[in-house]
Scaffold this motif. Structure first.
Motif, PDB file in Angstrom:
ATOM      1  N   ASP A  97      63.098 -22.120  -2.184  1.00  0.00           N
ATOM      2  CA  ASP A  97      63.852 -21.382  -2.248  1.00  0.00           C
ATOM      3  C   ASP A  97      63.455 -20.200  -0.799  1.00  0.00           C
ATOM      4  OD1 ASP A  97      66.525 -19.667  -2.984  1.00  0.00           O
ATOM      5  OD2 ASP A  97      66.182 -18.859  -4.650  1.00  0.00           O
ATOM      6  N   TYR A  98      64.228 -19.419  -0.545  1.00  0.00           N
ATOM      7  CA  TYR A  98      63.598 -18.801   0.623  1.00  0.00           C
ATOM      8  C   TYR A  98      64.614 -16.971   0.594  1.00  0.00           C
ATOM      9  CZ  TYR A  98      62.991 -17.800   5.336  1.00  0.00           C
ATOM     10  OH  TYR A  98      62.610 -16.994   6.975  1.00  0.00           O
ATOM     11  N   MET A  99      63.992 -16.031   0.304  1.00  0.00           N
ATOM     12  CA  MET A  99      64.092 -14.732  -0.140  1.00  0.00           C
ATOM     13  C   MET A  99      63.474 -13.668   1.458  1.00  0.00           C
ATOM     14  SD  MET A  99      63.954 -13.582  -3.696  1.00  0.00           S
ATOM     15  CE  MET A  99      65.283 -12.155  -3.814  1.00  0.00           C
ATOM     16  N   ARG A 100      64.737 -13.329   1.784  1.00  0.00           N
ATOM     17  CA  ARG A 100      64.210 -12.696   3.192  1.00  0.00           C
ATOM     18  C   ARG A 100      64.123 -10.979   2.797  1.00  0.00           C
ATOM     19  NH1 ARG A 100      69.240 -14.921   4.754  1.00  0.00           N
ATOM     20  NH2 ARG A 100      68.862 -16.142   6.356  1.00  0.00           N
ATOM     21  N   LYS A 101      62.893 -10.630   3.243  1.00  0.00           N
ATOM     22  CA  LYS A 101      62.217  -9.121   3.107  1.00  0.00           C
ATOM     23  C   LYS A 101      62.660  -8.304   3.946  1.00  0.00           C
ATOM     24  CE  LYS A 101      57.880 -10.855   2.239  1.00  0.00           C
ATOM     25  NZ  LYS A 101      55.962 -10.248   3.321  1.00  0.00           N
ATOM     26  N   PRO A 102      63.721  -6.784   3.607  1.00  0.00           N
ATOM     27  CA  PRO A 102      63.120  -6.212   1.639  1.00  0.00           C
ATOM     28  C   PRO A 102      63.773  -7.001   1.154  1.00  0.00           C
ATOM     29  CG  PRO A 102      63.927  -4.949   3.314  1.00  0.00           C
ATOM     30  CD  PRO A 102      63.758  -5.880   4.365  1.00  0.00           C
ATOM     31  N   PHE A 103      63.496  -7.805  -0.395  1.00  0.00           N
ATOM     32  CA  PHE A 103      64.024  -7.964  -1.216  1.00  0.00           C
ATOM     33  C   PHE A 103      64.349  -7.102  -2.742  1.00  0.00           C
ATOM     34  CE2 PHE A 103      60.172  -9.361  -1.212  1.00  0.00           C
ATOM     35  CZ  PHE A 103      59.493  -9.447  -2.653  1.00  0.00           C
ATOM     36  N   ASP A 104      65.218  -7.228  -3.092  1.00  0.00           N
ATOM     37  CA  ASP A 104      65.371  -6.254  -4.765  1.00  0.00           C
ATOM     38  C   ASP A 104      64.471  -7.269  -5.383  1.00  0.00           C
ATOM     39  OD1 ASP A 104      66.467  -4.417  -6.409  1.00  0.00           O
ATOM     40  OD2 ASP A 104      67.134  -6.630  -6.968  1.00  0.00           O
ATOM     41  N   PHE A 105      63.152  -6.517  -6.553  1.00  0.00           N
ATOM     42  CA  PHE A 105      62.734  -7.115  -6.610  1.00  0.00           C
ATOM     43  C   PHE A 105      63.374  -8.655  -8.277  1.00  0.00           C
ATOM     44  CE2 PHE A 105      59.715  -7.783 -10.273  1.00  0.00           C
ATOM     45  CZ  PHE A 105      58.562  -8.747  -9.902  1.00  0.00           C
ATOM     46  N   ASN A 106      64.504  -7.265  -8.948  1.00  0.00           N
ATOM     47  CA  ASN A 106      65.067  -8.772  -9.694  1.00  0.00           C
ATOM     48  C   ASN A 106      65.483  -9.216  -9.739  1.00  0.00           C
ATOM     49  OD1 ASN A 106      64.745  -6.132 -11.766  1.00  0.00           O
ATOM     50  ND2 ASN A 106      66.371  -4.304 -11.164  1.00  0.00           N
ATOM     51  N   GLU A 107      66.569  -9.438  -8.401  1.00  0.00           N
ATOM     52  CA  GLU A 107      66.601 -10.836  -8.007  1.00  0.00           C
ATOM     53  C   GLU A 107      66.037 -11.677  -7.318  1.00  0.00           C
ATOM     54  OE1 GLU A 107      68.432 -13.276  -3.741  1.00  0.00           O
ATOM     55  OE2 GLU A 107      68.248 -10.602  -3.648  1.00  0.00           O
ATOM     56  N   LEU A 108      64.155 -11.465  -7.082  1.00  0.00           N
ATOM     57  CA  LEU A 108      63.080 -12.076  -7.466  1.00  0.00           C
ATOM     58  C   LEU A 108      63.494 -13.232  -8.623  1.00  0.00           C
ATOM     59  CD1 LEU A 108      60.906 -13.898  -5.735  1.00  0.00           C
ATOM     60  CD2 LEU A 108      59.850 -11.612  -6.591  1.00  0.00           C
ATOM     61  N   LEU A 109      63.277 -12.023  -9.846  1.00  0.00           N
ATOM     62  CA  LEU A 109      62.946 -12.109 -10.767  1.00  0.00           C
ATOM     63  C   LEU A 109      64.270 -13.117 -11.450  1.00  0.00           C
ATOM     64  CD1 LEU A 109      62.209  -8.909 -12.649  1.00  0.00           C
ATOM     65  CD2 LEU A 109      60.386 -10.768 -11.960  1.00  0.00           C
ATOM     66  N   ALA A 110      65.414 -13.236 -10.832  1.00  0.00           N
ATOM     67  CA  ALA A 110      66.867 -13.939 -11.223  1.00  0.00           C
ATOM     68  C   ALA A 110      66.123 -15.043 -10.474  1.00  0.00           C
ATOM     69  CB  ALA A 110      68.103 -13.498 -10.651  1.00  0.00           C
ATOM     70  N   ARG A 111      65.909 -14.472  -9.129  1.00  0.00           N
ATOM     71  CA  ARG A 111      66.163 -16.792  -9.129  1.00  0.00           C
ATOM     72  C   ARG A 111      64.332 -17.434  -9.404  1.00  0.00           C
ATOM     73  NH1 ARG A 111      67.191 -16.782  -2.723  1.00  0.00           N
ATOM     74  NH2 ARG A 111      68.736 -14.688  -2.662  1.00  0.00           N
TER      75      ARG A 111
END
Length: 223
Positions: A97-111
């Protein structure tokens, strides 16, 4: 999950670590690519959160070396780089997976939860030993329906012992698989955690589940 965060922005790294631990994970930090590889060679992790612009080795080089060394730990890239070619290159090197900064921490937890569901099979969602039931996805341990309140380290320690029920687990194995880089070989931290874990198990009627094999390690009894 036991997660390694490889991030050179120290304030962000501490924020990620704190957030992960508040949601039941065990997290270690490192701030360079080469050091991250050393951590991965010396400990077992369920997931890596990887920045790309790192000192020592870039995140791309870390990914390449992971695969060269045959390490299959899942990697989620966290990066300010948004060039589609960079995203594709990271995924082609094996990131899941790939998340761009800045990211939402809740979205990170969901992933992370999605990854847990994807990698957790029906055979290891729940571990049962004697009257204990460990639910890995919800991060709970139950005895006759009652939930035991365990710290993240206690949960990781009990999980290791329950997975190896009936077998000797040495202190070195516990240090490597539960503490990794945080463990001081001269300390009695393992003994302290075993003591606290036994107290909680005993309070729920699971007396004597963890057996000490003097000079060798510990064993979780099967009945």
């Amino acid at each position: 999950m036991k997660i390694l965060v490889i991030e050179d922005e120290r304030k962000l790294a501490r924020f990620i670590k704190q957030g992960l631990e508040q949601h039941g994970h065990v997290a270690d930090l490192t701030h360079s690519g080469s050091e991250g590889l050393d951590f991965l060679a010396g400990g077992l992790y369920d997931l890596v959160l990887l920045d790309l612009m790192l000192p020592g080795q870039t995140g791309f080089e870390v990914l390449q070396n992971l695969r060269t060394f045959g390490l299959t730990v899942p990697v989620i890239i966290l990066s300010a780089l948004s060039d589609p070619d960079k995203v594709v290159h990271g995924l082609d090197l094996g990131a899941v997976d790939y998340m761009r900064k800045p990211f939402d921490f809740n979205e990170l937890l969901a992933r992370i939860r999605v990854l847990q569901r994807r990698t957790t099979t029906s055979d290891n969602v729940v571990i049962r030993v004697a009257d204990l039931e460990m639910r890995l996805v919800s991060h709970q341990v139950l005895k006759n329906g009652s939930v035991l309140e365990l710290t993240n380290r206690e949960f990781a320690l009990l999980e290791l012992l329950m997975r190896r029920a009936g077998q000797l687990v040495t202190k070195n194995e516990i240090a490597e698989k539960v503490w990794a880089v945080d463990y001081d070989m001269g300390s009695n931290v393992i003994e302290v955690h075993i003591y606290q874990l036994r107290k909680k198990l005993d309070a729920h009627g699971q007396t004597g589940l963890i057996e000490t094999l003097v000079g060798r390690g510990y064993r979780c009894k099967t009945a």
